[in-house]
Design an enzyme around this catalytic site. Structure first.
Site, PDB file in Angstrom:
ATOM      1  N   GLY A 152       4.271   0.968  -4.242  1.00  0.00           N
ATOM      2  CA  GLY A 152       3.766   0.183  -3.123  1.00  0.00           C
ATOM      3  C   GLY A 152       3.524   1.046  -1.914  1.00  0.00           C
ATOM      4  O   GLY A 152       3.440   2.270  -2.023  1.00  0.00           O
ATOM      5  N   ASN A 153       3.377   0.417  -0.766  1.00  0.00           N
ATOM      6  CA  ASN A 153       3.138   1.166   0.477  1.00  0.00           C
ATOM      7  C   ASN A 153       3.646   0.325   1.645  1.00  0.00           C
ATOM      8  O   ASN A 153       3.957  -0.854   1.468  1.00  0.00           O
ATOM      9  CB  ASN A 153       1.645   1.507   0.598  1.00  0.00           C
ATOM     10  CG  ASN A 153       0.790   0.272   0.682  1.00  0.00           C
ATOM     11  OD1 ASN A 153       0.815  -0.430   1.681  1.00  0.00           O
ATOM     12  ND2 ASN A 153       0.043  -0.014  -0.380  1.00  0.00           N
TER      13      ASN A 153
END
Ligand code: CTP
Ligand code: CA
Length: 223
Positions: free
Chosen positions: A33-34
């Site tokens: 993810g980020n």
């Protein structure tokens, strides 16, 4: 209404906004993810709705609420985001690709949790489709396409300008995410708006909602 001065410049227009980060699961307990919070996409969607637009928001997982006046399409992974975005793009006069889409995904999603000592061996990655690039291929002359680029370092504008060209965008909103007080997660943002004509507009540090309206004000002139 706070920043638009009551303008209804998007009345009769359909707007598509993507926001938030995507999650690419490798097993039931782990994903790639980020740090995107989804706030810029949410504020853009709210601003477009306040200005009279019919707004669709394709939103990755976030703890923030989507504005009630927009049609929210929650998604998790990049493939799901691509599917929703391509379908809604067909009718969108104006599209903002503010989502932080994964660049790679695990080539396999394991049904059972992978023991940690096997992760190094079993984690292989494959590229994710560039949604924005595909939108630029599908774009019709009546559509306006706006990309985003989160960059780092002193020369942050160089790769941003390259993305404007490579993805055939009308506008690109570039920002530096390695400075404090702006970028991922926060309430405020600072950016450079680049146009396909080669114009650059600096947008100083301000709230993301105010920035959304500032971008829309700028885009009233041709790219
Ligand atoms: N984007 C997209 N699909 C992807 C990756 C990015 O649609 N799989 C979009 C983003 O939503 C953004 C723009 O492309 O509007 C630029 O994203 P960015 O991550 O800055 O650029 P990339 O082309 O992915 O290049 P890199 O990550 O190497 O900087
Ligand atoms: Ca990327």
């Amino acid at each position: 209404l706070l920043w638009s001065g009551g303008k209804q410049d998007l009345a009769g227009k359909t707007v598509l906004v993507t926001g938030g980060g995507t999650r690419e699961f490798l097993d039931p307990v782990r994903f790639i993810g980020n740090p995107s919070s989804g706030r810029m996409g949410i504020e853009l969607a709210a601003a477009c709705a306040h200005r009279g637009g019919t707004v669709h928001l394709v939103l990755g997982p976030t703890h923030l609420e989507a504005p009630p006046e927009v049609d929210c399409h929650p998604v998790v992974g990049a493939a799901q985001m691509a599917q929703a975005t391509f379908a809604l793009f067909e009718r969108a006069h104006l599209t903002f690709m503010a989502a932080a889409v994964a660049d790679v995904r695990p080539s396999q999603i394991h049904i059972d949790k992978i023991p940690k000592n096997q992760l190094g061996n079993r984690l292989t990655l494959e590229p994710v489709e560039d949604i924005l690039l595909e939108l630029s291929r599908r774009k019709q002359p009546w559509q306006t396409l706006v990309g985003f680029a989160a960059q780092t370092g002193e020369d942050w504008l160089v790769p941003a300008a390259a993305k404007l060209k490579a993805k055939h965008l009308d506008w690109l909103v570039a920002n530096r995410v390695d400075l404090q007080e702006q970028g991922f997660g926060g309430d405020n943002n600072q950016a450079m708006l680049l146009s396909s004509r080669g114009d650059m507009h600096a947008i100083p540090l301000m709230s993301k909602l105010e920035m959304a309206h500032r971008l829309l004000d700028r885009m009233e002139t041709p790219a």
